[in-house]
Design a protein around this motif. Sequence first.
Motif, PDB file in Angstrom:
ATOM      1  N   VAL B  46       0.868  -1.175   0.000  1.00 29.93           N
ATOM      2  CA  VAL B  46       0.000   0.000   0.000  1.00 29.93           C
ATOM      3  C   VAL B  46       0.904   1.224   0.000  1.00 29.93           C
ATOM      4  O   VAL B  46       1.798   1.333   0.828  1.00 29.93           O
ATOM      5  CB  VAL B  46      -0.879   0.016   1.277  1.00 29.93           C
ATOM      6  N   GLY B  47       0.704   2.139  -0.946  1.00 30.63           N
ATOM      7  CA  GLY B  47       1.487   3.370  -0.981  1.00 30.63           C
ATOM      8  C   GLY B  47       0.748   4.487  -0.284  1.00 30.63           C
ATOM      9  O   GLY B  47      -0.479   4.428  -0.135  1.00 30.63           O
ATOM     10  N   SER B  63       3.567   0.414   2.804  1.00 30.02           N
ATOM     11  CA  SER B  63       3.512  -0.582   3.869  1.00 30.02           C
ATOM     12  C   SER B  63       3.218  -1.955   3.276  1.00 30.02           C
ATOM     13  O   SER B  63       2.576  -2.071   2.231  1.00 30.02           O
ATOM     14  CB  SER B  63       2.436  -0.209   4.895  1.00 30.02           C
ATOM     15  N   CYS B  64       3.731  -2.989   3.959  1.00 24.48           N
ATOM     16  CA  CYS B  64       3.441  -4.353   3.516  1.00 24.48           C
ATOM     17  C   CYS B  64       3.503  -5.302   4.699  1.00 24.48           C
ATOM     18  O   CYS B  64       4.144  -5.016   5.713  1.00 24.48           O
ATOM     19  CB  CYS B  64       4.419  -4.789   2.420  1.00 24.48           C
ATOM     20  N   VAL B  65       2.812  -6.417   4.567  1.00 24.03           N
ATOM     21  CA  VAL B  65       2.769  -7.436   5.619  1.00 24.03           C
ATOM     22  C   VAL B  65       3.427  -8.689   5.046  1.00 24.03           C
ATOM     23  O   VAL B  65       2.964  -9.231   4.039  1.00 24.03           O
ATOM     24  CB  VAL B  65       1.299  -7.719   6.019  1.00 24.03           C
ATOM     25  N   VAL B  66       4.541  -9.100   5.659  1.00 22.88           N
ATOM     26  CA  VAL B  66       5.344 -10.174   5.063  1.00 22.88           C
ATOM     27  C   VAL B  66       5.903 -11.131   6.124  1.00 22.88           C
ATOM     28  O   VAL B  66       6.078 -10.747   7.280  1.00 22.88           O
ATOM     29  CB  VAL B  66       6.548  -9.596   4.268  1.00 22.88           C
ATOM     30  N   VAL B  95       6.821  -1.889  11.855  1.00 22.26           N
ATOM     31  CA  VAL B  95       5.826  -1.038  12.529  1.00 22.26           C
ATOM     32  C   VAL B  95       4.729  -1.914  13.132  1.00 22.26           C
ATOM     33  O   VAL B  95       4.657  -3.120  12.861  1.00 22.26           O
ATOM     34  CB  VAL B  95       5.198  -0.015  11.539  1.00 22.26           C
ATOM     35  N   ALA B  96       3.884  -1.275  13.945  1.00 20.03           N
ATOM     36  CA  ALA B  96       2.791  -1.992  14.618  1.00 20.03           C
ATOM     37  C   ALA B  96       1.848  -2.607  13.589  1.00 20.03           C
ATOM     38  O   ALA B  96       1.599  -2.024  12.528  1.00 20.03           O
ATOM     39  CB  ALA B  96       2.023  -1.024  15.510  1.00 20.03           C
ATOM     40  N   HIS B  97       1.308  -3.780  13.905  1.00 21.51           N
ATOM     41  CA  HIS B  97       0.312  -4.401  13.037  1.00 21.51           C
ATOM     42  C   HIS B  97      -0.825  -3.432  12.793  1.00 21.51           C
ATOM     43  O   HIS B  97      -1.230  -2.696  13.705  1.00 21.51           O
ATOM     44  CB  HIS B  97      -0.243  -5.671  13.686  1.00 21.51           C
ATOM     45  N   GLY B  98      -1.329  -3.420  11.593  1.00 26.19           N
ATOM     46  CA  GLY B  98      -2.439  -2.534  11.269  1.00 26.19           C
ATOM     47  C   GLY B  98      -1.998  -1.227  10.652  1.00 26.19           C
ATOM     48  O   GLY B  98      -2.821  -0.452  10.185  1.00 26.19           O
ATOM     49  N   PHE B  99      -0.666  -0.964  10.658  1.00 26.43           N
ATOM     50  CA  PHE B  99      -0.189   0.279  10.017  1.00 26.43           C
ATOM     51  C   PHE B  99      -0.609   0.281   8.559  1.00 26.43           C
ATOM     52  O   PHE B  99      -0.506  -0.733   7.862  1.00 26.43           O
ATOM     53  CB  PHE B  99       1.335   0.385  10.117  1.00 26.43           C
ATOM     54  N   HIS B 100      -1.060   1.414   8.098  1.00 26.80           N
ATOM     55  CA  HIS B 100      -1.557   1.525   6.732  1.00 26.80           C
ATOM     56  C   HIS B 100      -1.049   2.845   6.156  1.00 26.80           C
ATOM     57  O   HIS B 100      -1.334   3.917   6.680  1.00 26.80           O
ATOM     58  CB  HIS B 100      -3.092   1.493   6.755  1.00 26.80           C
ATOM     59  N   ALA B 101      -0.278   2.757   5.074  1.00 24.08           N
ATOM     60  CA  ALA B 101       0.453   3.930   4.556  1.00 24.08           C
ATOM     61  C   ALA B 101      -0.467   5.077   4.136  1.00 24.08           C
ATOM     62  O   ALA B 101      -0.072   6.241   4.203  1.00 24.08           O
ATOM     63  CB  ALA B 101       1.362   3.522   3.392  1.00 24.08           C
ATOM     64  N   ILE B 102      -1.674   4.786   3.692  1.00 22.82           N
ATOM     65  CA  ILE B 102      -2.595   5.887   3.332  1.00 22.82           C
ATOM     66  C   ILE B 102      -3.326   6.401   4.577  1.00 22.82           C
ATOM     67  O   ILE B 102      -3.256   7.576   4.912  1.00 22.82           O
ATOM     68  CB  ILE B 102      -3.698   5.440   2.330  1.00 22.82           C
ATOM     69  N   ARG B 103      -4.030   5.512   5.266  1.00 30.98           N
ATOM     70  CA  ARG B 103      -4.911   5.919   6.376  1.00 30.98           C
ATOM     71  C   ARG B 103      -4.168   6.649   7.482  1.00 30.98           C
ATOM     72  O   ARG B 103      -4.697   7.582   8.093  1.00 30.98           O
ATOM     73  CB  ARG B 103      -5.578   4.672   6.976  1.00 30.98           C
TER      74      ARG B 103
END
Lengths: 267, 267
Positions: B46-47, B63-66, B95-103
Amino acid sequence: MRTFKLTLAYDGTSYFGWQVQPQRPTIQSELQKAIATIVSQPVSVVGSGRTDTGVHAIGQVASCVVPWKSSGRNFGLALNTKLPLDITVTESVEVAHGFHAIRDAERKRYRYQLQMGGFDSPFERRFRWRLKQPLSLQLMQQAAKRLVGEHDFVSFQAAGSERATTVRTIFECVVYPQRASDYCDGLLLAIEIEANGFLYNMVRNIVGSLVEVGLRRKEVDWISSVLEAKDRTKAGPTAPAHGLFLVRVKYPPSIQLESDAFHSFDE
Amino acid sequence: MRTFKLTLAYDGTSYFGWQVQPQRPTIQSELQKAIATIVSQPVSVVGSGRTDTGVHAIGQVASCVVPWKSSGRNFGLALNTKLPLDITVTESVEVAHGFHAIRDAERKRYRYQLQMGGFDSPFERRFRWRLKQPLSLQLMQQAAKRLVGEHDFVSFQAAGSERATTVRTIFECVVYPQRASDYCDGLLLAIEIEANGFLYNMVRNIVGSLVEVGLRRKEVDWISSVLEAKDRTKAGPTAPAHGLFLVRVKYPPSIQLESDAFHSFDE
């Protein structure tokens, strides 16, 4: 027929150097193609010297003899409409007949750009040699001073190249920190060398040797011993091509016929 | 699975913008391909926002979940071995779970680079809009001030884009002379705008309008009237994409899990 002196800036990344080569894009061939289109006949240009594959220029100089009727400035503007985006004529002026970009050159100045640490910036990586370990600016400056003056630079000449004499005079050899870039992390350094002429790969071999000193792999005195050895195997490694810029070529002022054309085009 | 925040610099010249598109090179697709290679499974990133074709970034955030087992720093270093040369990960941190690059983005900062006069430098032309006529820095600075604060920026939004609200807050809008470039003639200017969010093409439409004022085609007061008109047809022309850089995206400090990874890679 009139003779013009062209000053060129180019990003050398996509070219196989200055010199025309069959089937390969070079700066000279692009320039000759553009001039031929403008004057409707084949034209040969003479460059102040060859630049190698991947080497850039801010102030390369070329001369040509063409049937052009307008001002030097207009010749340059016309060429810029035909040249690829990574080659630009920055100055164009009519000069006395017989002007020759190699023979008449009095001095040349090169700059080599380094980056210490930081990341490989997408905006600067084609124009800098990035070193991961810290360099001592002070030691490099001390070593650079040893090279100034008239010396036999044969130790810094690429193997296999033959010149009548390998004695050259370096007027200036300086190592300095550059302004921080808006595009690029890390500390930026440059080495500038001005001389009455350069042997093949001489700048890149000097830079590779100064970096050896900066990395503390060699002492400052080692540079003097390389010079004295007159042995091509003694110098440091050849620095990569992409950090190198031909900055300026100096000619006697008397060659110039037009007085107002040595300005960049501002329209 | 762990969540990583990646900061990216890229030269957007060769890409069709951020967003994945079939059959066309984009920044997001290159990044997803590199991550997939490293973690051996398909991954979506997510950009912080889309950048258009030809737009550059110094500090885009994704952000990405990997399923990555080592540090964020090592994740970034591994990605840089797989990414093309014009895209670089400059920072990488868990970063903390749930981080979202746009929101989670609180603010974004853009820079737009201009060149006044001079020639089209082969080294800068992909990164600046060159204007042949002189610009008044002072008038542009006065006009820029009119845009600071909370306003409905619908007049500066590209036609056809729909957002729930077109009210945004500009915290800073400055026009300033940049350092002279070693590669480039002419006077260099930049416009930087920081806001809590941007409408589609808002920066480029603001820049195009400020340039109208700088060229004295419009008065300083005209900028205020464009803002008040709330009419997309009133603003100046859209500035070309290639002068635009996404400089920084600001997030709350609390999102970060690792303390030492917000440094550029120096090895």
